[in-house]
Motif scaffolding. Structure first.
Motif, PDB file in Angstrom:
ATOM      1  N   PRO A 331       5.250 -34.071 -14.364  1.00  0.00           N
ATOM      2  CA  PRO A 331       5.740 -32.689 -14.807  1.00  0.00           C
ATOM      3  C   PRO A 331       5.903 -32.110 -16.056  1.00  0.00           C
ATOM      4  O   PRO A 331       5.589 -30.955 -16.636  1.00  0.00           O
ATOM      5  N   ARG A 334       2.776 -31.442 -17.851  1.00  0.00           N
ATOM      6  CA  ARG A 334       2.234 -30.099 -17.274  1.00  0.00           C
ATOM      7  C   ARG A 334       2.928 -28.783 -17.868  1.00  0.00           C
ATOM      8  O   ARG A 334       2.398 -27.986 -18.378  1.00  0.00           O
ATOM      9  N   ALA A 335       4.336 -29.073 -18.244  1.00  0.00           N
ATOM     10  CA  ALA A 335       5.202 -28.015 -18.808  1.00  0.00           C
ATOM     11  C   ALA A 335       4.826 -27.868 -20.064  1.00  0.00           C
ATOM     12  O   ALA A 335       4.576 -26.845 -20.659  1.00  0.00           O
ATOM     13  N   CYS A 338       1.508 -25.901 -20.408  1.00  0.00           N
ATOM     14  CA  CYS A 338       1.390 -24.494 -20.203  1.00  0.00           C
ATOM     15  C   CYS A 338       2.613 -23.613 -21.139  1.00  0.00           C
ATOM     16  O   CYS A 338       2.697 -22.543 -20.625  1.00  0.00           O
ATOM     17  N   LEU A 348       4.721 -21.397 -15.488  1.00  0.00           N
ATOM     18  CA  LEU A 348       5.084 -22.449 -14.596  1.00  0.00           C
ATOM     19  C   LEU A 348       6.641 -22.119 -14.048  1.00  0.00           C
ATOM     20  O   LEU A 348       7.322 -21.499 -14.803  1.00  0.00           O
ATOM     21  N   LYS A 352       9.679 -25.672  -9.255  1.00  0.00           N
ATOM     22  CA  LYS A 352       8.537 -26.226  -8.310  1.00  0.00           C
ATOM     23  C   LYS A 352       7.833 -27.458  -9.271  1.00  0.00           C
ATOM     24  O   LYS A 352       7.184 -28.394  -8.535  1.00  0.00           O
ATOM     25  N   ASN A 353       7.501 -27.273 -10.277  1.00  0.00           N
ATOM     26  CA  ASN A 353       6.930 -28.228 -11.188  1.00  0.00           C
ATOM     27  C   ASN A 353       7.280 -29.530 -11.006  1.00  0.00           C
ATOM     28  O   ASN A 353       6.741 -30.507 -11.013  1.00  0.00           O
ATOM     29  N   ILE A 363       2.789 -24.499  -8.428  1.00  0.00           N
ATOM     30  CA  ILE A 363       3.776 -24.880  -9.263  1.00  0.00           C
ATOM     31  C   ILE A 363       4.133 -23.392 -10.264  1.00  0.00           C
ATOM     32  O   ILE A 363       4.831 -23.465 -11.291  1.00  0.00           O
ATOM     33  N   SER A 364       3.353 -22.390  -9.923  1.00  0.00           N
ATOM     34  CA  SER A 364       3.584 -21.215 -10.778  1.00  0.00           C
ATOM     35  C   SER A 364       4.652 -20.153 -10.210  1.00  0.00           C
ATOM     36  O   SER A 364       4.981 -20.265  -9.033  1.00  0.00           O
TER      37      SER A 364
END
Ligand SMILES: Nc1ncnc2c1ncn2[C@@H]1O[C@H](COP(=O)(O)OP(=O)(O)O)[C@@H](O)[C@H]1O
Ligand SMILES: CC(=O)OP(=O)(O)O
Ligand SMILES: [Mg+2]
Length: 414
Positions: A331, A334-335, A338, A348, A352-353, A363-364
């Motif tokens: 995660p 990913r964060a 984005c 995001l 959720k992420n 996860i958005s």
């Protein structure tokens, strides 16, 4: 019909055993090993586990073994592995040094251990057969292109799975059906409007990003070799071509030594000086290791670069998908990837992420125009379905005859 798929990744071995019966697909067994160096020993462990589980005691238990092979000279698609297919893979050993030699050895091991069982390869390059020529060419003389210096694209099985599954999740069964039928009709299955635009991010031992327009690839960040695009585990990623003659001249490195360093001592390992595994790097960066921090930053920068490119090629996006070892489980990255994209319609949801690891989930935020998903990939299912189709085609023709793809003729290794 039982089909085993052996997925020899650059860092791992994964396998899944499927049963196809009466139109149903059933997963009978799956397993895997991480941080693999000895693929022969790992494959023996796979066969041992399948035997102990009572699924594969001998050749009679399997209709075929499928392989997610990477690339070969003059061969793509789904083919029976013949001696000439293995030779075509060996002809590109220097293009895929981390992949082709273990695959050729692994296929030969199966031929010895399971005599008579059909061995079938689905090449990763198959998914890009319909990509626009402008996305696949380098600006080199025609003779170089004819020799194979062009973008091939990889992770085809994974991006195909994401194309299908993301379409289902986005409420587009028409696009999912086009993807399922891709190797039957070359993407001609009709779809409705509006177009579905998906950016598929396969981030793992090797990483690649693909823009998908109505399920079809518009290109891939991996180019001629699986050492291009994003920084890979211990392989280089994108590099200015002139760096190679430069280091040969200025550091006095031989061609073999340059190849070895680009393929074994570069990528995340080379940048960090520590590890090729993102888990080690996240831990070490948290403890203040500067090399680990740099490797993560370069990885994130490169992922953003390629996602930006995909966004531009698609003219926007409806979905952004993270998959594979890093994409499914990390995660924090990913964060970081984005970050600051609200104006692009990508936002995001931090909770959720953080909650989605190794599982499917959105996860958005509800506000995000682009839906961001985590989708665990299932490359083995994509391979198994094509293997089944090939066996059925062969049976309809009355035996293992000539295969559809160029270069596939010759005696079967099994
Ligand atoms: N649970 C996890 N958490 C974070 N990162 C992971 C996890 N599992 C795997 N990874 C990362 O993913 C990589 C493996 O990716 P994967 O796509 O599964 O393998 P391969 O490239 O061998 O096919 C590892 O090298 C590691 O960097
Ligand atoms: C190119 C490729 O298949 O990558 P990996 O083996 O890392 O999954
Ligand atoms: Mg892989």
């Amino acid at each position: 019909m039982k089909i085993l798929v052996a997925n020899l990744g650059s860092t791992s071995l994964k396998w899944r055993l499927f049963q196809f019966a009466g139109g149903e697909e059933r997963l009978l067994h799956r397993g895997g090993l991480e941080r693999v160096n000895d693929y022969g020993a790992a494959l023996e462990e796979c066969l041992g586990e399948l035997g102990r589980a009572g699924h594969v005691r001998g050749a009679a238990d399997l209709a075929a073994v499928g392989f997610k092979t990477v690339l070969a000279r003059g061969v793509t698609g789904c083919v029976r592995v013949t001696e000439s297919v293995l030779e075509a893979m060996e002809a590109f050993n220097s293009v895929a040094p981390a992949h082709n030699p273990p695959y050729v050895a692994g296929i030969r091991l199966f031929a010895r251990r399971l005599p008579g069982v059909p061995l079938v390869a689905l090449f990763e390059t198959a998914f890009y057969q319909w990509a626009p020529e402008a996305a696949m060419r380098y600006a080199v003389p025609e003779s170089w292109c004819a020799a194979g210096v062009r973008r091939w694209g990889f992770h085809g099985a994974s991006h195909k799975y994401i194309a299908e599954r993301s379409a289902e999740l986005m409420g587009r069964p028409d696009v999912a059906e086009r993807v399922r039928r891709l190797y039957v009709d070359g993407g001609r299955t009709p779809v409705a409007d509006p177009p579905l635009r998906v950016i598929s991010c396969h981030l793992g031992g090797s990483s690649s990003i693909t823009p998908l327009a109505n399920g079809l690839a518009l290109g891939n960040s991996l180019g001629m070799s699986p050492q291009s695009g994003l920084p890979q585990n211990n392989r280089v990623g994108d590099l200015d071509a002139f760096a190679v003659p430069f280091v040969m001249r200025t550091l006095g490195l031989s061609l073999e030594e340059v190849e070895r360093q680009l393929c074994r001592q570069s990528g995340l390992l080379g940048l960090s000086g520590l590890s090729n595994d993102i888990r080690d790097l996240v831990r070490a960066a948290g403890e203040g290791h500067a090399g680990a921090r740099l490797a993560l930053d370069v990885f994130v920068h490169s992922a953003r670069h390629w996602i930006g490119s995909a966004l531009a090629q698609l003219g926007g996006a409806d979905a952004l998908v993270f998959t594979a070892g890093i994409g499914e489980n990390q995660p924090e990255l990913r964060a970081a990837i984005c970050r600051g994209w609200e104006e692009l319609g990508i936002e995001l949801d931090p909770e959720k992420n953080a909650a989605v690891r190794g599982a499917e989930g959105c996860i958005s935020t509800g506000r995000s125009r682009v839906r961001v998903w985590v989708i665990p990939t299932n490359e083995e299912l994509v391979v198994a379905r094509e293997v089944k189709r090939l066996l059925e085609q062969e049976a309809a023709r009355g035996g293992a005859g000539e295969s559809a793809s160029a270069g596939a003729a010759g005696s079967s290794v099994n």
